[in-house]
Write a protein that holds these residues in place. Structure first.
Motif, mmCIF file in Angstrom:
data_model
loop_
_atom_site.group_PDB
_atom_site.id
_atom_site.type_symbol
_atom_site.label_atom_id
_atom_site.label_comp_id
_atom_site.label_asym_id
_atom_site.label_seq_id
_atom_site.Cartn_x
_atom_site.Cartn_y
_atom_site.Cartn_z
ATOM 1 N N LYS A 52 0.811 -1.221 0.000
ATOM 2 C CA LYS A 52 0.000 0.000 0.000
ATOM 3 C C LYS A 52 0.841 1.267 0.000
ATOM 4 O O LYS A 52 0.322 2.361 -0.210
ATOM 5 N N LYS A 53 2.142 1.122 0.238
ATOM 6 C CA LYS A 53 3.036 2.284 0.261
ATOM 7 C C LYS A 53 3.745 2.492 -1.082
ATOM 8 O O LYS A 53 4.486 3.459 -1.243
ATOM 9 N N MET A 54 3.502 1.597 -2.040
ATOM 10 C CA MET A 54 4.239 1.664 -3.308
ATOM 11 C C MET A 54 3.729 2.811 -4.185
ATOM 12 O O MET A 54 2.531 2.946 -4.410
ATOM 13 N N SER A 55 4.651 3.612 -4.671
ATOM 14 C CA SER A 55 4.280 4.665 -5.623
ATOM 15 C C SER A 55 4.407 4.184 -7.061
ATOM 16 O O SER A 55 3.772 4.713 -7.974
ATOM 17 N N VAL A 56 5.259 3.171 -7.261
ATOM 18 C CA VAL A 56 5.417 2.517 -8.561
ATOM 19 C C VAL A 56 5.516 1.011 -8.310
ATOM 20 O O VAL A 56 5.866 0.583 -7.204
ATOM 21 N N PRO A 57 5.221 0.197 -9.316
ATOM 22 C CA PRO A 57 5.198 -1.261 -9.093
ATOM 23 C C PRO A 57 6.538 -1.962 -9.282
ATOM 24 O O PRO A 57 6.579 -3.186 -9.382
ATOM 25 N N ASP A 58 7.626 -1.215 -9.318
ATOM 26 C CA ASP A 58 8.927 -1.790 -9.683
ATOM 27 C C ASP A 58 9.285 -3.035 -8.874
ATOM 28 O O ASP A 58 9.778 -4.029 -9.416
ATOM 29 N N GLU A 59 9.064 -2.975 -7.566
ATOM 30 C CA GLU A 59 9.446 -4.089 -6.699
ATOM 31 C C GLU A 59 8.668 -5.354 -7.055
ATOM 32 O O GLU A 59 9.227 -6.453 -7.103
ATOM 33 N N LEU A 60 7.374 -5.189 -7.325
ATOM 34 C CA LEU A 60 6.552 -6.346 -7.690
ATOM 35 C C LEU A 60 6.906 -6.862 -9.081
ATOM 36 O O LEU A 60 6.913 -8.079 -9.324
ATOM 37 N N VAL A 61 7.201 -5.952 -9.994
ATOM 38 C CA VAL A 61 7.599 -6.359 -11.344
ATOM 39 C C VAL A 61 8.869 -7.203 -11.268
ATOM 40 O O VAL A 61 8.968 -8.272 -11.885
ATOM 41 N N ALA A 62 9.831 -6.739 -10.486
ATOM 42 C CA ALA A 62 11.088 -7.475 -10.328
ATOM 43 C C ALA A 62 10.841 -8.847 -9.713
ATOM 44 O O ALA A 62 11.452 -9.843 -10.109
ATOM 45 N N ALA A 63 9.921 -8.907 -8.730
ATOM 46 C CA ALA A 63 9.620 -10.179 -8.083
ATOM 47 C C ALA A 63 8.960 -11.153 -9.059
ATOM 48 O O ALA A 63 9.268 -12.352 -9.073
ATOM 49 N N VAL A 64 8.041 -10.654 -9.891
ATOM 50 C CA VAL A 64 7.384 -11.502 -10.890
ATOM 51 C C VAL A 64 8.416 -12.037 -11.876
ATOM 52 O O VAL A 64 8.421 -13.238 -12.213
ATOM 53 N N GLU A 65 9.297 -11.172 -12.339
ATOM 54 C CA GLU A 65 10.290 -11.598 -13.336
ATOM 55 C C GLU A 65 11.273 -12.591 -12.737
ATOM 56 O O GLU A 65 11.667 -13.563 -13.391
#
Length: 514
Positions: A52-65
């Motif tokens: 809920k604190k994410m301003s961009v999804p970068d961390e989740l994108v990296a985790a998915v990849e």
């Protein structure tokens, strides 16, 4: 990251930022479990507070990849294609986006509708905000005008694995669907190594002059809320009187945005000429801040204020609350310019049947009036200037050789990413951190070969100082080069001959001083 934990974080992210409704939570979770080759979700509650604190999804994108790579869910080098697909699953369907956009526009206004659409495109990783924020930007004040200059670092370079795979793709294997990067059929397209994935792109439908169009945002934006309006039909660029009406129709829907069309000829047009499209956004371009230098008047359209702009290239500005009159006048200028020649100013409209004159119309709303700027262009070449008489001249090609299209003609320069490193290296030479070797720089294999004349000039002019002083001198050189490039693109120069020629052209369609 564990796949079950990743699933819960993605569901929570979609609920928080991508408008996933509670009724669709189980359905979406099951889709993700299937994609991740999991048979059941996490048994225990997963802490999703960080999501809920994410301003961009970068961390989740990296985790998915990372998860996809480690678990063999995609081929090596195709991780980005996979993460785009996952975020496409999490994004509302195109019909839902259109309904919500127009609901918000009707109930809360166009700014609220655009905020919804734009923010969603950031949160679903379509707009590459983190990459865009890496771009270098500064302003150059030049008398009464200001230029904006950027070094574009946002578009990713292909890594060696991707390049190797591309070498195995035969030219005959090039897909015919979608026909180009702008086609409507990109919406939901899986992509390939040579065509970006577009499962997460969303568009909003428009009617422009009775034709089906749609608007989307640019993934690597050059300015605030950089949007692209695109024809449903894969037809080539063709700027004519109807183009002005389409642009006016656009600002009726988006009065908060400017919108403009590239010229429809090579050299002076954009990089994609085979599919009709416009570019717009909320950004106030440097050219828009310029004032009228020579007020003019049209006897046929007295309700329209007309003038020659105090700008580097050749621009006519028209403004009026009388929508039909200002559209008609702009359309007449567009058509008249196509066939106009002025030998004294080296303007030739045709070589045989090959046209050379084109224009870029830009429309915006200003204090309740339609404001139309029309940039006159010509793409003729000769032996002296084989890349274009009214293009960046050869001495400037080390900074910018590519076509000067709509955005740069309005004073926002997008310079190649290579300059970040090169300008630093030149500054090091100026201040003495690195040795100046004129002979070495004359070798075409030298990384700074393209800048050899620039370096020689700066060495002669630089009065000495530390790296900061040297870097400031280098940047000042770039600033003045950008200004000179815009001067190069002017079909009517700022001298007496050019001003006389500009006024003569307008007089040919009964627009006179006044």
């Amino acid at each position: 990251m564990d796949g079950k934990i990743l699933t819960e974080k993605l569901v929570a992210y979609a609920e928080e930022f991508l408008h996933l409704e509670k009724l669709d939570e189980i359905y979406t979770r099951n889709l993700l479990l299937r994609e991740f080759k999991l048979k059941e979700p996490a048994e225990d509650a997963v802490d999703v507070s960080d999501v809920k604190k994410m301003s961009v999804p970068d961390e989740l994108v990296a985790a998915v990849e990372s998860y996809a790579r480690e678990n063999g869910l995609c081929a090596e080098g195709e991780e980005n294609l996979y993460s785009t697909y996952i975020f496409g699953i999490l994004t509302p369907k195109p019909s839902e986006v259109n309904r919500e956009f127009y609901r918000l526009r009707a109930e809360k206004g166009v700014e609220a509708a655009c905020a919804y659409f734009y923010e969603m495109c950031i949160k679903n990783n379509y707009i590459q905000k983190t990459a865009i924020d890496r771009n270098l930007k500064w302003e150059y004040k030049d008398g009464d005008n200001i230029l904006e200059i950027t070094i574009n670092l946002s578009k990713p370079e292909k890594d060696n694995k991707e390049i190797a795979k591309l070498l195995t793709v035969k030219k005959t294997d090039k897909p015919k669907y979608p026909k180009c990067l702008l086609c409507k059929e990109n919406e939901g397209f899986e992509g390939s190594l040579s065509h970006p994935a577009r499962e997460n792109i969303r568009t909003v439908k428009l009617d422009l002059a009775g034709e089906d169009w749609f608007v989307q945002y640019s993934p690597y934006a050059y300015y605030d809320e950089h949007c692209i309006a695109i024809s449903y039909n894969h037809v080539p660029m063709n700027v004519n009187a109807k183009t002005v009406r389409k642009l006016a129709d656009f600002v009726d829907v988006f009065p908060n945005y400017m919108i403009g069309s590239n010229a429809s000829l090579p050299i002076v047009g954009g990089s994609i000429l085979n599919h009709e499209h416009f570019q717009g956004g909320v950004h106030l371009m440097p050219m828009h801040k310029a004032k009228v230098k020579y007020p003019m008047k049209s006897a046929k359209y007295p309700s329209v204020k007309v003038g020659i702009l105090d700008w580097y290239n050749s621009v006519v500005r028209m403004q009026s609350a009388d929508r039909e009159s200002v559209i008609a006048l702009a359309g007449e200028i567009v058509e008249a310019w196509k066939g106009y020649s002025d030998a004294e100013n080296e303007i030739i409209a045709f070589t045989g049947e090959t046209p050379h004159n084109a224009s870029s119309p830009i429309v915006r709303m200003v204090d309740g009036e339609y404001s139309i700027d029309l940039i006159l262009r010509n793409n003729r070449t000769d032996e002296r200037y084989p890349d274009g008489i009214f293009h960046a001249h050869p001495e400037h090609h080390n900074i910018k050789k590519e076509g000067i299209g709509l955005i740069e003609a309005m004073g926002l320069f997008i310079l190649p990413g290579r300059l970040k490193k090169q300008l630093k290296m030149i500054a090091d030479i100026l201040c003495g951190n690195e040795a100046y070797d004129e002979k070495a720089l004359s070798d075409p294999e030298n990384y700074l070969y393209v800048h050899r004349n620039m370096i020689k000039t700066l060495k002669a002019e630089f009065k000495g100082g530390d790296f900061d002083a040297a870097h400031a001198a280098v940047v000042d050189y770039v600033n003045k080069t950008c200004r000179s490039i815009l001067d190069n693109t002017a079909v009517f120069k700022k001298d007496e001959k050019g001003v006389r020629g500009f006024k003569n052209f307008l007089a040919s369609i009964n627009i006179t001083e006044g």
